[in-house]
Design a protein around this motif. Structure first.
Motif, PDB file in Angstrom:
ATOM      1  N   PHE A  69       0.825  -1.205   0.000  1.00  0.00           N
ATOM      2  CA  PHE A  69       0.000   0.000   0.000  1.00  0.00           C
ATOM      3  C   PHE A  69       0.865   1.264   0.000  1.00  0.00           C
ATOM      4  N   CYS A  70       1.948   1.252   0.764  1.00  0.00           N
ATOM      5  CA  CYS A  70       2.843   2.417   0.784  1.00  0.00           C
ATOM      6  C   CYS A  70       3.518   2.610  -0.570  1.00  0.00           C
ATOM      7  N   GLU A  71       3.957   1.533  -1.179  1.00  0.00           N
ATOM      8  CA  GLU A  71       4.628   1.635  -2.471  1.00  0.00           C
ATOM      9  C   GLU A  71       3.655   2.037  -3.583  1.00  0.00           C
ATOM     10  N   ALA A  72       2.386   1.716  -3.430  1.00  0.00           N
ATOM     11  CA  ALA A  72       1.393   2.155  -4.425  1.00  0.00           C
ATOM     12  C   ALA A  72       1.370   3.682  -4.492  1.00  0.00           C
ATOM     13  N   LEU A  73       1.512   4.342  -3.342  1.00  0.00           N
ATOM     14  CA  LEU A  73       1.561   5.806  -3.338  1.00  0.00           C
ATOM     15  C   LEU A  73       2.777   6.319  -4.100  1.00  0.00           C
ATOM     16  N   ALA A  74       3.903   5.644  -3.940  1.00  0.00           N
ATOM     17  CA  ALA A  74       5.111   6.054  -4.659  1.00  0.00           C
ATOM     18  C   ALA A  74       4.936   5.857  -6.158  1.00  0.00           C
ATOM     19  N   LEU A  75       4.307   4.764  -6.556  1.00  0.00           N
ATOM     20  CA  LEU A  75       4.094   4.522  -7.987  1.00  0.00           C
ATOM     21  C   LEU A  75       3.137   5.540  -8.591  1.00  0.00           C
ATOM     22  N   ILE A  76       2.128   5.933  -7.839  1.00  0.00           N
ATOM     23  CA  ILE A  76       1.229   6.989  -8.308  1.00  0.00           C
ATOM     24  C   ILE A  76       2.014   8.289  -8.474  1.00  0.00           C
ATOM     25  N   GLY A  77       2.940   8.544  -7.540  1.00  0.00           N
ATOM     26  CA  GLY A  77       3.775   9.743  -7.637  1.00  0.00           C
ATOM     27  C   GLY A  77       4.673   9.732  -8.853  1.00  0.00           C
ATOM     28  N   ILE A  78       5.121   8.539  -9.285  1.00  0.00           N
ATOM     29  CA  ILE A  78       5.948   8.446 -10.493  1.00  0.00           C
ATOM     30  C   ILE A  78       5.115   8.776 -11.729  1.00  0.00           C
ATOM     31  N   VAL A  79       3.876   8.324 -11.762  1.00  0.00           N
ATOM     32  CA  VAL A  79       3.039   8.461 -12.956  1.00  0.00           C
ATOM     33  C   VAL A  79       2.499   9.894 -13.115  1.00  0.00           C
ATOM     34  N   MET A  80       2.215  10.553 -12.021  1.00  0.00           N
ATOM     35  CA  MET A  80       1.564  11.860 -12.099  1.00  0.00           C
ATOM     36  C   MET A  80       2.320  12.913 -12.926  1.00  0.00           C
ATOM     37  N   PRO A  81       3.652  13.022 -12.843  1.00  0.00           N
ATOM     38  CA  PRO A  81       4.306  14.024 -13.696  1.00  0.00           C
ATOM     39  C   PRO A  81       4.114  13.763 -15.185  1.00  0.00           C
ATOM     40  N   PHE A  82       3.925  12.512 -15.577  1.00  0.00           N
ATOM     41  CA  PHE A  82       3.727  12.197 -16.986  1.00  0.00           C
ATOM     42  C   PHE A  82       2.294  12.474 -17.445  1.00  0.00           C
ATOM     43  N   VAL A  83       1.359  12.498 -16.504  1.00  0.00           N
ATOM     44  CA  VAL A  83      -0.039  12.742 -16.853  1.00  0.00           C
ATOM     45  C   VAL A  83      -0.242  14.196 -17.233  1.00  0.00           C
ATOM     46  N   TYR A  84       0.423  15.102 -16.530  1.00  0.00           N
ATOM     47  CA  TYR A  84       0.221  16.536 -16.793  1.00  0.00           C
ATOM     48  C   TYR A  84       1.179  17.069 -17.764  1.00  0.00           C
TER      49      TYR A  84
END
Length: 76
Positions: free
Chosen positions: A61-76
């Motif tokens: 669950f903690c690492e899922a937050l990190a993976l979301i953080g990796i993806v977000m800069p590419f979304v915007y």
């Protein structure tokens, strides 16, 4: 541009700065999960299977937050 404005300027990709800040939370979370898991194993070694299972789940669950953080800069 004055010297003060030049010092406050952020150059480069702001997504990288955002991910660096976003990685702080999961890093702290993983430390808490494994620290408390180690304490629990020291107190009740007979419950090692259940404690380890819960540790892995908390880590995921903690690492899922990190993976979301990796993806977000590419979304915007």
């Amino acid at each position: 541009m004055s010297a003060l404005q030049n010092l406050a300027a952020v150059t480069g990709d702001l997504g990288s700065v955002g991910y660096g800040l976003a990685a702080i939370g999961p890093g702290i979370g993983v430390g808490i999960v494994f620290g408390n898991g180690t304490q629990a194993l020291a107190r009740q070694p007979e419950a090692a299977g259940l404690i380890r299972q819960n540790q892995i789940l908390g880590f995921a669950f903690c690492e899922a937050l990190a993976l979301i953080g990796i993806v977000m800069p590419f979304v915007y």
